[in-house]
Scaffold this active site. Sequence first.
Site, PDB file in Angstrom:
ATOM      1  N   THR A  44      -1.745  -7.009   0.631  1.00  0.00           N
ATOM      2  CA  THR A  44      -0.214  -6.747   0.732  1.00  0.00           C
ATOM      3  C   THR A  44       0.573  -7.560   1.348  1.00  0.00           C
ATOM      4  O   THR A  44      -0.047  -8.226   2.315  1.00  0.00           O
ATOM      5  CB  THR A  44      -0.060  -5.361   1.298  1.00  0.00           C
ATOM      6  OG1 THR A  44      -0.546  -5.163   2.708  1.00  0.00           O
ATOM      7  CG2 THR A  44      -0.984  -4.157   0.483  1.00  0.00           C
ATOM      8  N   ARG A  45       1.716  -7.791   0.833  1.00  0.00           N
ATOM      9  CA  ARG A  45       2.689  -8.720   1.469  1.00  0.00           C
ATOM     10  C   ARG A  45       4.105  -8.227   1.487  1.00  0.00           C
ATOM     11  O   ARG A  45       5.137  -9.078   1.319  1.00  0.00           O
ATOM     12  CB  ARG A  45       2.690 -10.080   0.382  1.00  0.00           C
ATOM     13  CG  ARG A  45       1.220 -10.627   0.239  1.00  0.00           C
ATOM     14  CD  ARG A  45       1.399 -11.703  -0.898  1.00  0.00           C
ATOM     15  NE  ARG A  45       2.047 -12.763   0.069  1.00  0.00           N
ATOM     16  CZ  ARG A  45       2.585 -13.940  -0.792  1.00  0.00           C
ATOM     17  NH1 ARG A  45       2.470 -14.016  -2.078  1.00  0.00           N
ATOM     18  NH2 ARG A  45       2.805 -15.049   0.132  1.00  0.00           N
ATOM     19  N   GLU A  47       7.409  -6.584   1.110  1.00  0.00           N
ATOM     20  CA  GLU A  47       8.393  -7.134  -0.111  1.00  0.00           C
ATOM     21  C   GLU A  47       7.929  -7.893  -1.038  1.00  0.00           C
ATOM     22  O   GLU A  47       8.597  -8.077  -2.017  1.00  0.00           O
ATOM     23  CB  GLU A  47       9.816  -7.401   0.539  1.00  0.00           C
ATOM     24  CG  GLU A  47      10.322  -8.497   1.077  1.00  0.00           C
ATOM     25  CD  GLU A  47       9.846  -8.924   2.433  1.00  0.00           C
ATOM     26  OE1 GLU A  47       9.532 -10.110   2.923  1.00  0.00           O
ATOM     27  OE2 GLU A  47       9.413  -7.918   3.115  1.00  0.00           O
ATOM     28  N   LYS A  48       7.175  -8.824  -0.803  1.00  0.00           N
ATOM     29  CA  LYS A  48       6.736  -9.779  -1.751  1.00  0.00           C
ATOM     30  C   LYS A  48       5.527  -9.138  -2.737  1.00  0.00           C
ATOM     31  O   LYS A  48       4.996  -9.808  -3.669  1.00  0.00           O
ATOM     32  CB  LYS A  48       6.262 -10.808  -1.405  1.00  0.00           C
ATOM     33  CG  LYS A  48       6.908 -11.703  -0.372  1.00  0.00           C
ATOM     34  CD  LYS A  48       6.090 -12.837   0.327  1.00  0.00           C
ATOM     35  CE  LYS A  48       7.062 -13.568   1.397  1.00  0.00           C
ATOM     36  NZ  LYS A  48       6.422 -14.425   2.378  1.00  0.00           N
ATOM     37  N   GLY A  49       5.306  -7.838  -2.605  1.00  0.00           N
ATOM     38  CA  GLY A  49       4.342  -7.380  -3.429  1.00  0.00           C
ATOM     39  C   GLY A  49       2.843  -7.416  -2.858  1.00  0.00           C
ATOM     40  O   GLY A  49       2.829  -7.567  -1.797  1.00  0.00           O
ATOM     41  N   ASP A  77      -3.502   2.363   5.010  1.00  0.00           N
ATOM     42  CA  ASP A  77      -4.302   3.367   4.675  1.00  0.00           C
ATOM     43  C   ASP A  77      -3.913   3.732   3.229  1.00  0.00           C
ATOM     44  O   ASP A  77      -4.814   4.323   2.435  1.00  0.00           O
ATOM     45  CB  ASP A  77      -4.626   4.381   5.514  1.00  0.00           C
ATOM     46  CG  ASP A  77      -5.271   3.898   7.077  1.00  0.00           C
ATOM     47  OD1 ASP A  77      -6.002   2.861   6.820  1.00  0.00           O
ATOM     48  OD2 ASP A  77      -5.147   4.597   7.870  1.00  0.00           O
TER      49      ASP A  77
END
Length: 128
Positions: A44-45, A47-49, A77
């Site tokens: 996970t990044r 706001e970068k997706g 989680d």
Amino acid sequence: KGFIATQVDLLFANESELLALFETADFDEACEQIRTRCDLAAVTRSEKGTGIVAKGELLHIPAEPGEKMVDTTGAGDQYAAGFMFGLSQGRSLSDCGPLASPEAAEVISHYGPRPRVSLKDLAASKGL
């Protein structure tokens, strides 16, 4: 790093964790490193997706826009729960990210680690 190659089937990490693991500031380099050690990883990044590393390829899943960010407790989680739900239902990897992202976006919109809307209802609202 050896533990990942021999013991991990599915890795969840955020971008900072992945970069720290491989002691680099380059996301693409870190993804290349995890690609050689793990069959499936979801990174996970914010706001970068999300970057999903699987079978030698990197899929990019856009971020789910949220109303507001109040508390990130539980977001990872909830993302993992949505992603694994998709896998358990035989969904493609390109569907697993969009199942997971709304759950993470929902839980950060309020205080506390538990979602206020069920994954089933969130998925249905997205047509998934």
